[in-house]
Design a protein around this motif. Structure first.
Motif, PDB file in Angstrom:
ATOM      1  N   PHE A  25       0.470  -1.470   0.161  1.00 35.38           N
ATOM      2  CA  PHE A  25      -0.283   0.125   0.383  1.00 35.38           C
ATOM      3  C   PHE A  25       0.421   1.010   0.445  1.00 35.38           C
ATOM      4  O   PHE A  25       0.774   2.189  -0.847  1.00 35.38           O
ATOM      5  CB  PHE A  25      -0.774  -0.250   1.111  1.00 35.38           C
ATOM      6  CG  PHE A  25      -1.476   0.993   1.693  1.00 35.38           C
ATOM      7  CD1 PHE A  25      -3.434   1.868   0.337  1.00 35.38           C
ATOM      8  CD2 PHE A  25      -1.102   1.939   2.824  1.00 35.38           C
ATOM      9  CE1 PHE A  25      -3.216   2.186   0.806  1.00 35.38           C
ATOM     10  CE2 PHE A  25      -1.579   3.296   3.025  1.00 35.38           C
ATOM     11  CZ  PHE A  25      -3.011   3.784   2.355  1.00 35.38           C
ATOM     12  N   VAL A  26       2.081   1.610   0.863  1.00 30.60           N
ATOM     13  CA  VAL A  26       2.794   2.636   0.949  1.00 30.60           C
ATOM     14  C   VAL A  26       3.094   1.897  -0.762  1.00 30.60           C
ATOM     15  O   VAL A  26       3.133   3.646  -1.220  1.00 30.60           O
ATOM     16  CB  VAL A  26       3.267   2.143   2.464  1.00 30.60           C
ATOM     17  CG1 VAL A  26       4.845   3.044   2.058  1.00 30.60           C
ATOM     18  CG2 VAL A  26       3.242   2.398   3.483  1.00 30.60           C
ATOM     19  N   ALA A  30       1.563   5.830  -1.213  1.00 34.67           N
ATOM     20  CA  ALA A  30       2.737   7.330   0.029  1.00 34.67           C
ATOM     21  C   ALA A  30       3.802   8.238  -0.440  1.00 34.67           C
ATOM     22  O   ALA A  30       4.241   8.269  -2.210  1.00 34.67           O
ATOM     23  CB  ALA A  30       2.945   6.863   0.904  1.00 34.67           C
ATOM     24  N   ARG A  31       3.388   9.562  -0.105  1.00 30.76           N
ATOM     25  CA  ARG A  31       4.614  10.070   0.117  1.00 30.76           C
ATOM     26  C   ARG A  31       6.219   9.861  -0.429  1.00 30.76           C
ATOM     27  O   ARG A  31       5.971   8.423   0.341  1.00 30.76           O
ATOM     28  CB  ARG A  31       3.952  11.819  -0.313  1.00 30.76           C
ATOM     29  CG  ARG A  31       2.740  12.165  -0.055  1.00 30.76           C
ATOM     30  CD  ARG A  31       2.950  13.881   0.633  1.00 30.76           C
ATOM     31  NE  ARG A  31       2.995  13.051   1.909  1.00 30.76           N
ATOM     32  CZ  ARG A  31       2.580  14.370   2.759  1.00 30.76           C
ATOM     33  NH1 ARG A  31       2.441  15.657   2.633  1.00 30.76           N
ATOM     34  NH2 ARG A  31       2.453  14.034   4.319  1.00 30.76           N
ATOM     35  N   VAL A  32       6.604  11.070  -0.512  1.00 32.00           N
ATOM     36  CA  VAL A  32       8.385  10.591  -0.893  1.00 32.00           C
ATOM     37  C   VAL A  32       8.752   9.937   0.766  1.00 32.00           C
ATOM     38  O   VAL A  32       9.251   9.219   1.300  1.00 32.00           O
ATOM     39  CB  VAL A  32       8.662  10.760  -1.301  1.00 32.00           C
ATOM     40  CG1 VAL A  32      10.369  10.801  -1.049  1.00 32.00           C
ATOM     41  CG2 VAL A  32       9.201  10.638  -2.568  1.00 32.00           C
ATOM     42  N   LEU A  33       8.032  11.175   1.460  1.00 33.54           N
ATOM     43  CA  LEU A  33       8.784  11.356   2.884  1.00 33.54           C
ATOM     44  C   LEU A  33       7.406  10.254   3.831  1.00 33.54           C
ATOM     45  O   LEU A  33       8.746   9.077   4.439  1.00 33.54           O
ATOM     46  CB  LEU A  33       8.124  12.537   3.767  1.00 33.54           C
ATOM     47  CG  LEU A  33       7.753  12.843   4.881  1.00 33.54           C
ATOM     48  CD1 LEU A  33       9.864  13.019   5.681  1.00 33.54           C
ATOM     49  CD2 LEU A  33       7.380  13.730   5.846  1.00 33.54           C
ATOM     50  N   GLU A  34       6.566   9.492   4.111  1.00 35.83           N
ATOM     51  CA  GLU A  34       6.141   7.973   4.068  1.00 35.83           C
ATOM     52  C   GLU A  34       6.686   7.128   3.835  1.00 35.83           C
ATOM     53  O   GLU A  34       6.921   5.760   4.457  1.00 35.83           O
ATOM     54  CB  GLU A  34       4.272   8.286   4.044  1.00 35.83           C
ATOM     55  CG  GLU A  34       3.986   9.084   5.055  1.00 35.83           C
ATOM     56  CD  GLU A  34       4.044  10.509   4.712  1.00 35.83           C
ATOM     57  OE1 GLU A  34       4.639  11.563   5.353  1.00 35.83           O
ATOM     58  OE2 GLU A  34       3.663  11.229   3.147  1.00 35.83           O
ATOM     59  N   GLU A  69       0.525  19.089   6.395  1.00 37.97           N
ATOM     60  CA  GLU A  69       0.336  18.148   7.560  1.00 37.97           C
ATOM     61  C   GLU A  69      -0.797  18.342   6.421  1.00 37.97           C
ATOM     62  O   GLU A  69      -1.757  19.587   5.886  1.00 37.97           O
ATOM     63  CB  GLU A  69      -0.054  19.208   8.765  1.00 37.97           C
ATOM     64  CG  GLU A  69      -1.060  19.094   9.060  1.00 37.97           C
ATOM     65  CD  GLU A  69      -1.677  18.116   9.448  1.00 37.97           C
ATOM     66  OE1 GLU A  69      -3.273  16.878   9.338  1.00 37.97           O
ATOM     67  OE2 GLU A  69      -0.778  17.053  10.735  1.00 37.97           O
ATOM     68  N   PRO A  70      -1.509  17.917   6.179  1.00 47.04           N
ATOM     69  CA  PRO A  70      -2.570  17.238   4.904  1.00 47.04           C
ATOM     70  C   PRO A  70      -3.852  18.158   4.989  1.00 47.04           C
ATOM     71  O   PRO A  70      -4.614  18.427   3.557  1.00 47.04           O
ATOM     72  CB  PRO A  70      -3.065  15.823   4.417  1.00 47.04           C
ATOM     73  CG  PRO A  70      -1.880  15.378   4.684  1.00 47.04           C
ATOM     74  CD  PRO A  70      -1.524  16.133   6.452  1.00 47.04           C
ATOM     75  N   ASP A  71      -4.282  18.417   5.822  1.00 47.36           N
ATOM     76  CA  ASP A  71      -5.475  20.203   6.286  1.00 47.36           C
ATOM     77  C   ASP A  71      -5.091  20.845   6.244  1.00 47.36           C
ATOM     78  O   ASP A  71      -6.079  21.929   5.637  1.00 47.36           O
ATOM     79  CB  ASP A  71      -6.521  18.818   7.348  1.00 47.36           C
ATOM     80  CG  ASP A  71      -6.652  18.488   7.440  1.00 47.36           C
ATOM     81  OD1 ASP A  71      -7.344  17.856   6.741  1.00 47.36           O
ATOM     82  OD2 ASP A  71      -6.675  17.534   9.078  1.00 47.36           O
ATOM     83  N   VAL A 289      -7.331  15.332  -2.094  1.00 44.49           N
ATOM     84  CA  VAL A 289      -6.228  15.098  -2.275  1.00 44.49           C
ATOM     85  C   VAL A 289      -5.219  14.360  -0.519  1.00 44.49           C
ATOM     86  O   VAL A 289      -4.915  13.523  -0.009  1.00 44.49           O
ATOM     87  CB  VAL A 289      -4.606  15.871  -2.082  1.00 44.49           C
ATOM     88  CG1 VAL A 289      -5.744  16.902  -0.996  1.00 44.49           C
ATOM     89  CG2 VAL A 289      -3.843  15.381  -2.287  1.00 44.49           C
ATOM     90  N   LEU A 290      -6.705  14.672   0.203  1.00 50.35           N
ATOM     91  CA  LEU A 290      -6.729  14.455   1.458  1.00 50.35           C
ATOM     92  C   LEU A 290      -5.937  12.834   2.424  1.00 50.35           C
ATOM     93  O   LEU A 290      -5.545  12.146   2.605  1.00 50.35           O
ATOM     94  CB  LEU A 290      -7.958  14.656   2.775  1.00 50.35           C
ATOM     95  CG  LEU A 290      -7.158  14.469   4.146  1.00 50.35           C
ATOM     96  CD1 LEU A 290      -6.651  15.283   5.056  1.00 50.35           C
ATOM     97  CD2 LEU A 290      -9.105  14.741   4.719  1.00 50.35           C
ATOM     98  N   ALA A 291      -6.935  11.781   1.423  1.00 50.38           N
ATOM     99  CA  ALA A 291      -6.937   9.856   1.551  1.00 50.38           C
ATOM    100  C   ALA A 291      -5.631   9.938   1.084  1.00 50.38           C
ATOM    101  O   ALA A 291      -5.361   9.508   2.251  1.00 50.38           O
ATOM    102  CB  ALA A 291      -7.810   9.663   0.956  1.00 50.38           C
ATOM    103  N   PRO A 292      -5.194  10.414  -0.174  1.00 45.71           N
ATOM    104  CA  PRO A 292      -4.357   9.715  -0.442  1.00 45.71           C
ATOM    105  C   PRO A 292      -2.786  10.118   0.116  1.00 45.71           C
ATOM    106  O   PRO A 292      -2.175   8.934  -0.262  1.00 45.71           O
ATOM    107  CB  PRO A 292      -3.899  10.724  -2.006  1.00 45.71           C
ATOM    108  CG  PRO A 292      -5.330  10.258  -2.379  1.00 45.71           C
ATOM    109  CD  PRO A 292      -6.095  10.904  -0.928  1.00 45.71           C
ATOM    110  N   GLU A 293      -3.099  11.005   0.721  1.00 44.61           N
ATOM    111  CA  GLU A 293      -1.414  11.853   1.651  1.00 44.61           C
ATOM    112  C   GLU A 293      -1.843  11.263   3.114  1.00 44.61           C
ATOM    113  O   GLU A 293      -0.534  11.032   3.665  1.00 44.61           O
ATOM    114  CB  GLU A 293      -1.463  13.271   1.453  1.00 44.61           C
ATOM    115  CG  GLU A 293      -1.160  13.734  -0.473  1.00 44.61           C
ATOM    116  CD  GLU A 293      -0.734  15.177   0.051  1.00 44.61           C
ATOM    117  OE1 GLU A 293      -0.708  15.548  -1.129  1.00 44.61           O
ATOM    118  OE2 GLU A 293      -1.749  16.079   1.315  1.00 44.61           O
ATOM    119  N   ALA A 294      -3.107  11.375   3.522  1.00 43.97           N
ATOM    120  CA  ALA A 294      -3.152  11.386   4.852  1.00 43.97           C
ATOM    121  C   ALA A 294      -2.948   9.387   5.209  1.00 43.97           C
ATOM    122  O   ALA A 294      -2.714   8.735   6.504  1.00 43.97           O
ATOM    123  CB  ALA A 294      -3.985  11.726   5.466  1.00 43.97           C
TER     124      ALA A 294
END
Length: 314
Positions: A25-26, A30-34, A69-71, A289-294
């Motif tokens: 899943f990651v 995920a973003r590179v950071l995660e 912080e995605p929000d 964008v929130l779900a894909p990033e968070a």
């Protein structure tokens, strides 16, 4: 065993284990950071790539922005972004040195008159922001923003002039909490778990634990969620459970719950892994964008919590 740089390649998790499914899943979402954080926590990754990925969010003022912080969207530094960055640095044991000195100078520059942090600094105005996070011209001090930051800095033995008044604010805010909600309690726990005065912290935590139970802020029966009302303004499924307060067995909040209550909570957390390998978001998803990033962030935290309690993840 083959090696990449100085780090041996990790053993492959068993297929269909929680860790294997989460890894797929990651890498997919995920973003590179995660991705780098996942590798650090579970795949023998090193800290340098995490720190390099985090640098993409850092601004010249010492704070962090750019949707860390995605929000909160937009480039400007914000206390919540910066608190998130400190959480990452703490996780990789890099929460110190000149980088954190610059962070403390930024925190000083955005503090309220009583030395604490606002949830949202007015510089956010004009950029996309979650509707439940209003931008105002003269924002009040926020335990939600201040408590976790002060706790992290104390845990890492960072000393800076900003910390003195911010610590005093946290004590006053925590010890005066009455009617509260889960995220505010979590921020209080983040402060108390690392506050220097341990006797005072234990006393405050004991009072908060009684408050949590009296106000039914922790769902103690995951199979009977209707018995636990969601706090006003929260999403319909945004319940909080014992493991949300006591992320590790060392947390002061662990004493709030019986062994059976914690076991049921961890069972519920483990069962929450979805078919795609990630854990779900429970709060309001106000932008695509929130779900894909968070979700990768939530997934990493779920795995870390399960592992901290000795649960098998693969």
């Amino acid at each position: 065993m083959a090696e990449t740089g100085d780090s041996p390649l990790p053993p492959t998790p068993p297929a269909h284990s929680p860790l294997f499914r989460a890894e797929q899943f990651v890498w997919l979402t995920a973003r590179v950071l995660e991705q780098r954080l996942f590798a650090y926590h579970f795949l023998n990754g090193t800290a340098d790539p995490v720190e390099t990925a985090l640098d993409a969010y850092r601004n010249e003022d010492g704070g962090y922005g750019h949707g860390l912080e995605p929000d909160l969207r937009g480039p400007v530094s914000q206390p919540l972004h910066t608190g998130h960055a400190l959480h990452v640095l703490d996780a990789i044991e890099r929460c110190g040195g000149q980088r954190v000195d610059r962070v403390c100078r930024y925190l000083t520059s955005v503090s309220t008159p009583d030395g604490a942090l606002p949830a949202i600094h007015p510089s956010q105005r004009g950029y996309p922001t979650a509707p439940f996070m209003p931008v105002v011209d003269d924002p009040p001090s926020s335990l939600l923003a201040t408590g976790p930051v002060v706790g992290l800095l104390h845990r890492n033995e960072v000393w800076h002039a900003w910390l003195f008044r911010a610590t005093d604010f946290c004590w006053q805010a925590v010890e005066s909490l009455d009617k509260s909600h889960p995220y505010e309690i979590q921020a209080a726990v983040a402060f108390l778990d690392s506050a220097p005065d341990r006797t005072r912290a234990e006393t405050a935590a004991d009072r908060l634990g009684r408050l949590v139970r009296e106000q039914r802020l922790a769902a103690l029966e995951p199979d009977n969620l209707a018995a636990y009302p969601v706090s006003p303004g929260y999403a319909p499924a945004e319940h909080h459970f014992p493991h949300d307060y006591a992320r590790t067995p060392r947390s002061l909040a662990r004493a709030w719950f019986t062994d059976d209550e914690m076991s049921r909570s961890l069972d519920h957390l483990a069962d929450g892994q979805q078919q795609d390998g990630g854990w779900p978001l429970l709060w309001h998803q106000w932008a695509p964008v929130l779900a894909p990033e968070a979700r990768p962030m939530v997934t990493i935290e779920a795995l870390r919590t399960l592992r901290a309690y000795g649960r098998h993840i693969g």
